[in-house]
Design a protein around this motif. Sequence first.
Motif, PDB file in Angstrom:
ATOM      1  N   LYS A  25       8.277  16.943   5.104  1.00 11.26           N
ATOM      2  CA  LYS A  25       7.305  17.905   5.631  1.00 11.26           C
ATOM      3  C   LYS A  25       7.566  17.990   7.126  1.00 11.26           C
ATOM      4  CE  LYS A  25       2.324  18.579   5.688  1.00 11.26           C
ATOM      5  NZ  LYS A  25       1.044  17.931   5.362  1.00 11.26           N
ATOM      6  N   GLN A  37       6.618  13.231   7.087  1.00 13.32           N
ATOM      7  CA  GLN A  37       6.577  12.395   5.884  1.00 13.32           C
ATOM      8  C   GLN A  37       7.440  13.048   4.812  1.00 13.32           C
ATOM      9  OE1 GLN A  37       2.209  13.219   4.651  1.00 13.32           O
ATOM     10  NE2 GLN A  37       3.403  13.358   2.775  1.00 13.32           N
ATOM     11  N   GLY A  41       4.728   9.802   0.970  1.00 11.32           N
ATOM     12  CA  GLY A  41       3.536   9.755   1.810  1.00 11.32           C
ATOM     13  C   GLY A  41       3.585   8.603   2.806  1.00 11.32           C
ATOM     14  N   VAL A  42       2.779   8.733   3.855  1.00 13.67           N
ATOM     15  CA  VAL A  42       2.840   7.820   4.997  1.00 13.67           C
ATOM     16  C   VAL A  42       2.609   6.362   4.577  1.00 13.67           C
ATOM     17  CG1 VAL A  42       1.784   7.236   7.216  1.00 13.67           C
ATOM     18  CG2 VAL A  42       2.115   9.635   6.588  1.00 13.67           C
ATOM     19  N   MET A  43       1.596   6.140   3.747  1.00 20.17           N
ATOM     20  CA  MET A  43       1.236   4.768   3.385  1.00 20.17           C
ATOM     21  C   MET A  43       2.383   4.077   2.645  1.00 20.17           C
ATOM     22  SD  MET A  43      -1.804   3.085   3.542  1.00 20.17           S
ATOM     23  CE  MET A  43      -3.268   3.806   2.854  1.00 20.17           C
ATOM     24  N   LYS A  44       2.927   4.739   1.634  1.00 22.39           N
ATOM     25  CA  LYS A  44       4.017   4.124   0.853  1.00 22.39           C
ATOM     26  C   LYS A  44       5.268   3.977   1.703  1.00 22.39           C
ATOM     27  CE  LYS A  44       2.859   5.063  -3.951  1.00 22.39           C
ATOM     28  NZ  LYS A  44       1.819   6.115  -3.903  1.00 22.39           N
ATOM     29  N   PRO A 305     -10.889   4.020  11.327  1.00 23.29           N
ATOM     30  CA  PRO A 305      -9.897   4.011  12.407  1.00 23.29           C
ATOM     31  C   PRO A 305     -10.496   4.553  13.695  1.00 23.29           C
ATOM     32  CG  PRO A 305      -9.058   5.179  10.468  1.00 23.29           C
ATOM     33  CD  PRO A 305     -10.525   4.973  10.259  1.00 23.29           C
ATOM     34  N   PHE A 327      -5.053   3.592  11.058  1.00 24.39           N
ATOM     35  CA  PHE A 327      -5.206   2.593  10.021  1.00 24.39           C
ATOM     36  C   PHE A 327      -3.854   1.899   9.871  1.00 24.39           C
ATOM     37  CE2 PHE A 327      -5.318   1.036   5.670  1.00 24.39           C
ATOM     38  CZ  PHE A 327      -6.587   0.480   5.599  1.00 24.39           C
TER      39      PHE A 327
ATOM     40  N   ASP B  31      -2.862   9.985   2.507  1.00 24.53           N
ATOM     41  CA  ASP B  31      -3.515   8.755   2.055  1.00 24.53           C
ATOM     42  C   ASP B  31      -4.844   8.558   2.779  1.00 24.53           C
ATOM     43  OD1 ASP B  31      -1.261   7.800   0.406  1.00 24.53           O
ATOM     44  OD2 ASP B  31      -0.240   7.745   2.341  1.00 24.53           O
ATOM     45  N   VAL B  33      -8.042   6.543   4.009  1.00 16.63           N
ATOM     46  CA  VAL B  33      -8.229   5.131   4.362  1.00 16.63           C
ATOM     47  C   VAL B  33      -9.674   4.794   4.714  1.00 16.63           C
ATOM     48  CG1 VAL B  33      -5.845   4.825   5.110  1.00 16.63           C
ATOM     49  CG2 VAL B  33      -7.545   5.571   6.780  1.00 16.63           C
ATOM     50  N   PHE B  34     -10.522   5.791   4.874  1.00 15.19           N
ATOM     51  CA  PHE B  34     -11.907   5.527   5.279  1.00 15.19           C
ATOM     52  C   PHE B  34     -12.794   6.686   4.856  1.00 15.19           C
ATOM     53  CE2 PHE B  34     -15.319   6.321   8.397  1.00 15.19           C
ATOM     54  CZ  PHE B  34     -16.043   5.152   8.249  1.00 15.19           C
ATOM     55  N   GLU B  54     -11.270   9.838   6.718  1.00 18.68           N
ATOM     56  CA  GLU B  54     -10.119   9.582   7.580  1.00 18.68           C
ATOM     57  C   GLU B  54      -8.918   9.322   6.689  1.00 18.68           C
ATOM     58  OE1 GLU B  54      -9.759   8.754  11.064  1.00 18.68           O
ATOM     59  OE2 GLU B  54     -11.829   8.607  11.768  1.00 18.68           O
ATOM     60  N   SER B  55      -7.859  10.058   6.948  1.00 20.70           N
ATOM     61  CA  SER B  55      -6.605   9.760   6.260  1.00 20.70           C
ATOM     62  C   SER B  55      -5.692   9.068   7.253  1.00 20.70           C
ATOM     63  CB  SER B  55      -5.969  11.045   5.752  1.00 20.70           C
ATOM     64  OG  SER B  55      -5.415  11.752   6.831  1.00 20.70           O
ATOM     65  N   VAL B  56      -4.486   8.697   6.802  1.00 21.24           N
ATOM     66  CA  VAL B  56      -3.537   8.114   7.743  1.00 21.24           C
ATOM     67  C   VAL B  56      -3.221   9.097   8.861  1.00 21.24           C
ATOM     68  CG1 VAL B  56      -2.443   6.413   6.245  1.00 21.24           C
ATOM     69  CG2 VAL B  56      -1.671   8.774   6.166  1.00 21.24           C
TER      70      VAL B  56
END
Lengths: 376, 119
Positions: A25, A37, A41-44, A305, A327, B31, B33-34, B54-56
């Motif tokens: 993206k 990303q 996705g960002v987390m993975k 966050p 986060f 993702d 997160v909150f 809140e996402s990443v």
Amino acid sequence: MGQDAPADEMIDLPLAGLHAELGGKMVPFAGYAMPVQYAAGVMKEHQHTRAAAGLFDVSHMGQVILRGADAETLALAFESLTPAAVLGLKEGRQRYGLLTNDAGGILDDLMFANRGDHLFVVVNAACKATDIAHMRANLPGIEVEEITDRCLLALQGPGAEAALARLAPEVAEMRFMDVGYVTLEGAECWISRSGYTGEDGFEISIPNEAAESVARALLADDSVLPIGLGARDSLRLEAGLCLYGHDIDETTSPVEAALQWSIQKARRAGGDRAGGFPGAERILAELDRGPARLRVGLRPEGRAPMREGVTLHHEGAEVGRITSGAFGPSVAGPVAMGYLPAALATPGTAVEGALRGKMLPVSVASLPFLPANFKR
Amino acid sequence: MKFTEEHEWLRPEDELVVVGITEHAAEQLGDIVFIELPEVGTQVNKDDEVVVIESVKAASDILAPIDGEIIEVNEALVEDPGKVNEDPTGDAWFFKIKPAEPEQMDEYMSEAAYMKYVG
């Protein structure tokens, strides 16, 4: 970095086609179209980099070669712009350094490597034009060559060595901050064992025409996933590393930024080559007496966050501001960095962050948030 | 089920309306997160900010789609915000509201119209 251009003015980097194929993206960053990303996705992507290996395209960064009449002349000239010791850096080694201004603020942070007859310098994308102009204007007799025909890839994570060693076994011999030359897919690549994630890994400068085949060869390894700028930011934040234009800028000094480790003894008071860099008066005074404020790690309590711009408060007074926050997927909670008065900068100190009209508890934490995983 | 241009879904359940966000919204946010949910018993007006997500990537507000009273909130999301990415239109509802003016629902899109809206 504050220089985001409208989408129609974004410059495509040589690997744009590969990013599209991988589902990247694309967003504007420092004037370039960059993958924020991919499908994971960002987390993975973040977690994969900490667990295995991630491949980052950082070709937007500036690559510069400095040449002088001889190694000592070159090192001493570059020392006129940075508080780091350049003389004494062994051939085949790299160091982190700062360009400072006359007020003792930071113009940019960079990596510089001694490659025998020249220095190889990697600077931030958003600063590269001004850095190069600054070096050309202030380094008489030094040739400043911007390298524009090479991509820069970073391979980061505990699986980085094994993945790269499949293409070039000799990289396993490198230690953290070593630099060298290696042939990948038939092309001469410039390599350093370093990165921006707190993990072991490599940064690889590759001729443009070979960059895609090197990237594909690395991605062919099951342990390697492409990683975007989103995860790059959360990885570097957990590692306590500064993002220029956010955690450090022209108003923050190296000592305030807790980067005094990048000023070696030779450049400090009593050293062989004390001072002699822009802003030395302020910076040496802060090294001696301590700065008024300091960059610190921050752990907001709870799950919310706290991002850049959130103000920090203590006993009813505004005392500082968050410069980076998100986060932290590996910390499994919010993490941030910001500036606080030196008296409040001790880990464990309780302050408050103003979030959506509420004062929420934040504690000062030591950096990095996770132990670094370098191959020393 | 009705859909808003803000990518919320509204599902009537007896005299209440259950509200969540669509798969399209969850995917766009990334993702999560909150999540901060409203207090049960709060009287809200249409377009009040009732939920913070809140996402990443960033913070977003969820607006109340209709006037009414918050009757129940999905506390499980506070402990596990990632549920919204996994099952946005099922288990990961946000709150149940007792509509003050049920006819406010009528202005929202059908599923077919929403699918067309997000293209």
